[in-house]
Design a protein around this motif. Sequence first.
Motif, mmCIF file in Angstrom:
data_model
loop_
_atom_site.group_PDB
_atom_site.id
_atom_site.type_symbol
_atom_site.label_atom_id
_atom_site.label_comp_id
_atom_site.label_asym_id
_atom_site.label_seq_id
_atom_site.Cartn_x
_atom_site.Cartn_y
_atom_site.Cartn_z
ATOM 1 N N ASN A 27 0.864 -1.162 0.000
ATOM 2 C CA ASN A 27 0.000 0.000 0.000
ATOM 3 C C ASN A 27 0.908 1.221 0.000
ATOM 4 O O ASN A 27 1.951 1.204 0.645
ATOM 5 C CB ASN A 27 -0.897 -0.032 1.241
ATOM 6 N N VAL A 28 0.531 2.239 -0.741
ATOM 7 C CA VAL A 28 1.402 3.408 -0.858
ATOM 8 C C VAL A 28 0.612 4.708 -0.693
ATOM 9 O O VAL A 28 -0.586 4.756 -0.958
ATOM 10 C CB VAL A 28 2.126 3.448 -2.229
ATOM 11 N N HIS A 88 -8.544 8.466 -4.087
ATOM 12 C CA HIS A 88 -8.142 7.262 -3.362
ATOM 13 C C HIS A 88 -8.075 7.662 -1.894
ATOM 14 O O HIS A 88 -7.116 8.299 -1.472
ATOM 15 C CB HIS A 88 -6.768 6.779 -3.821
ATOM 16 N N LYS A 131 -7.535 7.503 2.059
ATOM 17 C CA LYS A 131 -6.584 6.811 2.936
ATOM 18 C C LYS A 131 -7.106 6.886 4.356
ATOM 19 O O LYS A 131 -7.640 7.933 4.773
ATOM 20 C CB LYS A 131 -5.212 7.500 2.904
ATOM 21 N N ASP A 186 -4.913 2.014 5.121
ATOM 22 C CA ASP A 186 -5.709 1.355 4.088
ATOM 23 C C ASP A 186 -6.085 2.383 3.026
ATOM 24 O O ASP A 186 -6.264 3.563 3.326
ATOM 25 C CB ASP A 186 -6.999 0.777 4.686
ATOM 26 N N THR A 187 -6.205 1.899 1.804
ATOM 27 C CA THR A 187 -6.630 2.746 0.689
ATOM 28 C C THR A 187 -7.966 2.230 0.164
ATOM 29 O O THR A 187 -8.171 1.018 0.080
ATOM 30 C CB THR A 187 -5.597 2.665 -0.452
ATOM 31 N N PHE A 188 -8.861 3.128 -0.184
ATOM 32 C CA PHE A 188 -10.112 2.778 -0.871
ATOM 33 C C PHE A 188 -10.195 3.636 -2.132
ATOM 34 O O PHE A 188 -10.006 4.851 -2.069
ATOM 35 C CB PHE A 188 -11.336 3.063 0.009
ATOM 36 N N MET A 189 -10.516 3.017 -3.264
ATOM 37 C CA MET A 189 -10.561 3.756 -4.533
ATOM 38 C C MET A 189 -11.946 4.371 -4.788
ATOM 39 O O MET A 189 -12.320 4.653 -5.929
ATOM 40 C CB MET A 189 -10.179 2.836 -5.688
ATOM 41 N N THR A 190 -12.690 4.597 -3.726
ATOM 42 C CA THR A 190 -14.079 5.044 -3.794
ATOM 43 C C THR A 190 -14.308 6.245 -4.717
ATOM 44 O O THR A 190 -15.226 6.240 -5.541
ATOM 45 C CB THR A 190 -14.551 5.389 -2.363
#
Lengths: 330, 330
Positions: B131-132, B163, B165, B178-182
């Motif tokens: 994760n970045v 994205h 975070k 955590d990343t979510f591309m919502t």
Amino acid sequence: MLAQLIALDWGTTSLRAYKLGQDGQVLEQRSLSSGIMQLPKAPRVVAGRECTNGFELAFDEACGDWLDAQPDVPVIACGMVGSAQGWHEAAYRDTPANVASLGTSLHTLRSTRGVDVHIVPGVIQRSPLPNVMRGEETQVLGVLQNLPSDGGDDLLIGLPGSHSKWVQVADGCIVHFDTFMTGEIFAVLSEHSILGRTQQRGAPFDDAAFDRGVQVALSADGEIGPLSTLFSARSLGLTGELRASAQPDYLSGLLIGHELSALASVQRRRRNSVHLPSIILIGNTQLCTRYSRALDACGFARVTLAEQATERGLWQLALAAGLITANPSR
Amino acid sequence: MLAQLIALDWGTTSLRAYKLGQDGQVLEQRSLSSGIMQLPKAPRVVAGRECTNGFELAFDEACGDWLDAQPDVPVIACGMVGSAQGWHEAAYRDTPANVASLGTSLHTLRSTRGVDVHIVPGVIQRSPLPNVMRGEETQVLGVLQNLPSDGGDDLLIGLPGSHSKWVQVADGCIVHFDTFMTGEIFAVLSEHSILGRTQQRGAPFDDAAFDRGVQVALSADGEIGPLSTLFSARSLGLTGELRASAQPDYLSGLLIGHELSALASVQRRRRNSVHLPSIILIGNTQLCTRYSRALDACGFARVTLAEQATERGLWQLALAAGLITANPSR
């Protein structure tokens, strides 16, 4: 051999035409790209008259010569041709729906050449959230015809596609279904999101990359859901752990894995059992191969593929509607 | 008042420049559209030389006059400017990361006008899935500066965006995220999928439609996951239960609801407690308003908004790097 029925499977991007003989035997079939969103545009003479209507033009291309040879053969059609954007809207019928209820609800239009076209309605489930299908109901009914009458209770019928459908049946009826937009989401992410920028497309199916995506979706890491795990298709690329050519199938496996993981949970909850139903898949062979691999990984043990579902369903519906009779020559 | 530091927040689509005085006070700020994907193209004379490099041109537009007036003021930058597609790659630093570890890892480039630009590295978390982040680390450090040193353990810092975070901190360190591309998924679905075709966009925020989407995601119907519930944005439209103008905010609520529902589950599992952490949100006010509404519905009780996170973070990093000293005039 004389045709008994012309059956059209008329979707958004394609039109398949079947000339069916006795007992629904396929005498001839054609596939055209004249789906309702890509109809022919060039005016042409149809049945002696200049015609500009795209539906009439596509219909004539699909089966005009068959009708010239046998003008009285009945015509039935299913799919998006019956939607509000189609040739003639065939309003949805509520669940539970079966061959009898749909076959007696066909919507009829008279074409330019004077032939009646009978359009199969879609099916709507009103709750909990509304859900609709159009075309898939015909395929499901085509499959049910070949099952023992009590064979549906431990069965789930899957129709992978842009919007995949999972259909529960009981006593020959469609009683419940779920939709997943997996295929369309895969397409728009690949073509329009940051995930597509690093993908190298066009490679042969990379089964290891696909299975890896499925495993991530099914793992403890996958419990955070697809909105989050999707980013791994990028981050694994950034860290050199996923080649550009493996990214499309990894993403495909990830999305299908999340679909089937959710499906398995919902099925267990609805059935109040850890036992998962048998699966019959209907659809494109390559896509069904992907779903079979992922279903296996999810613990769905018995998966079979159905063939000729659409033409069989249209034949059954035409019988129920009285457009044709069983074994007319006997 | 003399500038102590020029701080740049240089992302994909925008470039914000801050002239900071004593104690990090903002003396002047500018917002340009010269993100790294939309750099200026017209050649121009910079520092007496014809220049065609888009990064140099944007840099000159953003703060050339400030540097003309004070050539020796140090310059620091964070965000996608340090990515592989940026001006100069600043390799990721591993978690745990804090002001000291990042501040002593700046990557320096010499610009055409002879000024050094110090670029903040992004942060990488290697497992379970890589994760970045790049830019968000600076904002998080800007917020942590104002917290009591033991204030992080029951805290989650959220950075909504394309994205989003969600960052856990401990002892002043970024320890997990955590990343979510919502946001990007909302954009591509609205612009390129069937869901966008029936949306009427541009209406004012429809809070009822947004809340309805959140509630569906949090309900028993939402347990099937976003790949399935997304279809309700279409089917509710087809049945006349969701107006075209309400569809964008319904979809937004549905996606954010699924993000936060997954986040709450993961937080409870990781903390092994039903108790949810306090939230600090960093970002665009309108988007933070949406997230605040949805966080409330998910049971996150204490939500606050952070301000000036980026410029404070850049100030702290410049201090840690020794580019500036605290209270130079005292």
